[in-house]
Design a protein around this motif. Structure first.
Motif, PDB file in Angstrom:
ATOM      1  N   THR A  70       0.819  -1.212   0.000  1.00 34.92           N
ATOM      2  CA  THR A  70       0.000   0.000   0.000  1.00 34.92           C
ATOM      3  C   THR A  70       0.852   1.260   0.000  1.00 34.92           C
ATOM      4  OG1 THR A  70      -1.732  -1.201   1.164  1.00 34.92           O
ATOM      5  CG2 THR A  70      -1.868   1.195   1.221  1.00 34.92           C
ATOM      6  N   ASP A  71       1.946   1.255   0.759  1.00 33.90           N
ATOM      7  CA  ASP A  71       2.821   2.436   0.808  1.00 33.90           C
ATOM      8  C   ASP A  71       3.377   2.767  -0.575  1.00 33.90           C
ATOM      9  OD1 ASP A  71       2.396   2.697   3.537  1.00 33.90           O
ATOM     10  OD2 ASP A  71       4.268   1.678   4.085  1.00 33.90           O
ATOM     11  N   PHE A  72       3.833   1.739  -1.290  1.00 28.40           N
ATOM     12  CA  PHE A  72       4.378   1.986  -2.626  1.00 28.40           C
ATOM     13  C   PHE A  72       3.299   2.553  -3.551  1.00 28.40           C
ATOM     14  CE2 PHE A  72       4.951   0.689  -7.019  1.00 28.40           C
ATOM     15  CZ  PHE A  72       6.161   1.317  -7.303  1.00 28.40           C
ATOM     16  N   TYR A  73       2.131   1.918  -3.566  1.00 30.33           N
ATOM     17  CA  TYR A  73       1.068   2.371  -4.467  1.00 30.33           C
ATOM     18  C   TYR A  73       0.570   3.767  -4.087  1.00 30.33           C
ATOM     19  CZ  TYR A  73       0.997  -2.170  -6.738  1.00 30.33           C
ATOM     20  OH  TYR A  73       1.342  -3.286  -7.447  1.00 30.33           O
ATOM     21  N   THR A  74       0.579   4.095  -2.808  1.00 33.58           N
ATOM     22  CA  THR A  74       0.207   5.453  -2.384  1.00 33.58           C
ATOM     23  C   THR A  74       1.206   6.462  -2.936  1.00 33.58           C
ATOM     24  OG1 THR A  74      -0.872   4.617  -0.399  1.00 33.58           O
ATOM     25  CG2 THR A  74      -0.216   6.937  -0.379  1.00 33.58           C
ATOM     26  N   GLN A  75       2.505   6.105  -2.902  1.00 33.96           N
ATOM     27  CA  GLN A  75       3.530   6.983  -3.479  1.00 33.96           C
ATOM     28  C   GLN A  75       3.263   7.256  -4.966  1.00 33.96           C
ATOM     29  OE1 GLN A  75       7.222   4.774  -2.345  1.00 33.96           O
ATOM     30  NE2 GLN A  75       8.013   6.859  -2.106  1.00 33.96           N
ATOM     31  N   CYS A  76       2.752   6.258  -5.656  1.00 37.11           N
ATOM     32  CA  CYS A  76       2.542   6.388  -7.101  1.00 37.11           C
ATOM     33  C   CYS A  76       1.499   7.444  -7.451  1.00 37.11           C
ATOM     34  CB  CYS A  76       2.131   5.046  -7.701  1.00 37.11           C
ATOM     35  SG  CYS A  76       3.482   3.853  -7.794  1.00 37.11           S
ATOM     36  N   VAL A  77       0.550   7.707  -6.565  1.00 41.93           N
ATOM     37  CA  VAL A  77      -0.543   8.613  -6.921  1.00 41.93           C
ATOM     38  C   VAL A  77      -0.663   9.851  -6.031  1.00 41.93           C
ATOM     39  CG1 VAL A  77      -1.940   6.875  -8.094  1.00 41.93           C
ATOM     40  CG2 VAL A  77      -2.204   7.199  -5.628  1.00 41.93           C
ATOM     41  N   THR A  78       0.185   9.986  -5.026  1.00 45.69           N
ATOM     42  CA  THR A  78       0.081  11.136  -4.122  1.00 45.69           C
ATOM     43  C   THR A  78       0.503  12.425  -4.817  1.00 45.69           C
ATOM     44  OG1 THR A  78       0.402   9.753  -2.184  1.00 45.69           O
ATOM     45  CG2 THR A  78       0.839  12.107  -1.918  1.00 45.69           C
ATOM     46  N   SER A  79       1.644  12.403  -5.485  1.00 47.75           N
ATOM     47  CA  SER A  79       2.142  13.581  -6.199  1.00 47.75           C
ATOM     48  C   SER A  79       3.211  13.134  -7.187  1.00 47.75           C
ATOM     49  CB  SER A  79       2.749  14.604  -5.220  1.00 47.75           C
ATOM     50  OG  SER A  79       3.982  14.116  -4.694  1.00 47.75           O
ATOM     51  N   VAL A  80       3.612  14.019  -8.063  1.00 46.09           N
ATOM     52  CA  VAL A  80       4.682  13.689  -9.005  1.00 46.09           C
ATOM     53  C   VAL A  80       5.981  13.454  -8.245  1.00 46.09           C
ATOM     54  CG1 VAL A  80       6.074  14.541 -10.932  1.00 46.09           C
ATOM     55  CG2 VAL A  80       3.613  14.864 -10.964  1.00 46.09           C
ATOM     56  N   VAL A  81       6.200  14.197  -7.184  1.00 46.55           N
ATOM     57  CA  VAL A  81       7.419  14.029  -6.386  1.00 46.55           C
ATOM     58  C   VAL A  81       7.467  12.627  -5.781  1.00 46.55           C
ATOM     59  CG1 VAL A  81       8.672  14.815  -4.330  1.00 46.55           C
ATOM     60  CG2 VAL A  81       7.671  16.487  -5.900  1.00 46.55           C
ATOM     61  N   THR A  82       6.359  12.165  -5.196  1.00 47.37           N
ATOM     62  CA  THR A  82       6.366  10.822  -4.606  1.00 47.37           C
ATOM     63  C   THR A  82       6.416   9.737  -5.686  1.00 47.37           C
ATOM     64  OG1 THR A  82       3.944  10.779  -4.395  1.00 47.37           O
ATOM     65  CG2 THR A  82       5.216  11.556  -2.477  1.00 47.37           C
ATOM     66  N   LEU A  83       5.858  10.009  -6.852  1.00 52.30           N
ATOM     67  CA  LEU A  83       5.966   9.070  -7.975  1.00 52.30           C
ATOM     68  C   LEU A  83       7.423   8.945  -8.411  1.00 52.30           C
ATOM     69  CD1 LEU A  83       4.684   7.200 -10.083  1.00 52.30           C
ATOM     70  CD2 LEU A  83       4.251   9.229 -11.485  1.00 52.30           C
ATOM     71  N   GLN A  84       8.133  10.060  -8.420  1.00 52.57           N
ATOM     72  CA  GLN A  84       9.565  10.036  -8.761  1.00 52.57           C
ATOM     73  C   GLN A  84      10.341   9.241  -7.710  1.00 52.57           C
ATOM     74  OE1 GLN A  84       9.588  14.196 -11.277  1.00 52.57           O
ATOM     75  NE2 GLN A  84      10.267  14.299  -9.181  1.00 52.57           N
ATOM     76  N   GLN A  85       9.967   9.371  -6.446  1.00 52.23           N
ATOM     77  CA  GLN A  85      10.607   8.582  -5.393  1.00 52.23           C
ATOM     78  C   GLN A  85      10.322   7.092  -5.587  1.00 52.23           C
ATOM     79  OE1 GLN A  85       8.787  10.520  -2.044  1.00 52.23           O
ATOM     80  NE2 GLN A  85      10.485  11.970  -1.774  1.00 52.23           N
ATOM     81  N   ALA A  86       9.091   6.752  -5.946  1.00 50.90           N
ATOM     82  CA  ALA A  86       8.722   5.353  -6.200  1.00 50.90           C
ATOM     83  C   ALA A  86       9.549   4.786  -7.356  1.00 50.90           C
ATOM     84  CB  ALA A  86       7.229   5.242  -6.492  1.00 50.90           C
ATOM     85  N   THR A  87       9.745   5.593  -8.390  1.00 53.96           N
ATOM     86  CA  THR A  87      10.560   5.160  -9.527  1.00 53.96           C
ATOM     87  C   THR A  87      11.994   4.920  -9.074  1.00 53.96           C
ATOM     88  OG1 THR A  87       9.165   6.502 -10.977  1.00 53.96           O
ATOM     89  CG2 THR A  87      11.266   5.728 -11.882  1.00 53.96           C
ATOM     90  N   GLY A  88      12.508   5.812  -8.250  1.00 58.29           N
ATOM     91  CA  GLY A  88      13.855   5.640  -7.700  1.00 58.29           C
ATOM     92  C   GLY A  88      13.996   4.365  -6.889  1.00 58.29           C
TER      93      GLY A  88
END
Length: 194
Positions: A42-60
């Protein structure tokens, strides 16, 4: 749902042979983030849609899991893109463009990022190219070999237009890799949405 035209036809036996061949070519250390299986939680998927910044962190996090050094990641959403996404790399800098229709779909984003990051592995390891959909199917298989199979399989639930292998073959690939690595099947299936 009609069968997407971009799926590559493989028999289970041909799939097993392709996985074996790719694993020999890949021949790199197991990913280092936590364990072999990337946490599709859930934490990873939340990162994917919270903001572009958190999506970039998920990609990292995915790049780190794959053992790819990364200084920064820039992710943008674009319209009128030929595929679901595209990744570019310049040394330690990564740029990912994703079709805007996936912007609010966390599981689709997880599958897209897994696939795109595995394109980097395919290029880095100089996987033989066919210049057709077989290359994309090989990248799908690399997601399993790289421990990102849960992200890929969860993405099937999100969008039947993602991926280049039919869903049954993807599940078979995931099972082959888990079995080969001696992973507990229940543990391997923990992060899957059903």
């Amino acid at each position: 749902i009609p069968r997407p035209q971009h799926w590559v036809d493989l028999t289970p036996k041909a799939l097993e042979a392709r996985i074996e061949g790719l694993s020999e070519v890949l021949n790199h250390p197991l990913p280092v983030r936590g364990a072999f299986l990337f946490p599709a939680d859930t934490d990873f998927y939340t990162q994917c849609v919270t903001s572009v910044v958190t999506l970039q962190q998920a990609t990292g996090e995915i790049l780190e899991h794959l053992g790819l050094a990364c200084h920064s990641v820039t992710v943008t959403f674009v319209s009128k893109i030929e595929h679901a996404a595209h990744i570019e790399r310049d040394d330690l800098l990564y740029w990912v463009e994703i079709d805007e229709k996936y912007q609010s779909d966390a599981t689709a984003l997880g599958a897209i990022l897994a696939h795109e990051c595995c394109h980097v592995i395919a290029n880095e390891r100089r996987l033989p190219r066919h210049d057709d959909l077989r290359d994309e199917a090989n990248v799908d298989l690399l997601t399993f070999l790289g421990g990102l199979g849960q992200l890929t399989l969860n993405g099937i639930e999100a969008s039947h237009s993602l991926g280049y292998l039919e869903p049954k073959l993807r599940a078979h690939a995931f099972a082959i890799v888990a079995r080969t690595l001696g992973l507990d099947e229940n543990h391997a299936l923990d992060g899957l949405h059903h």
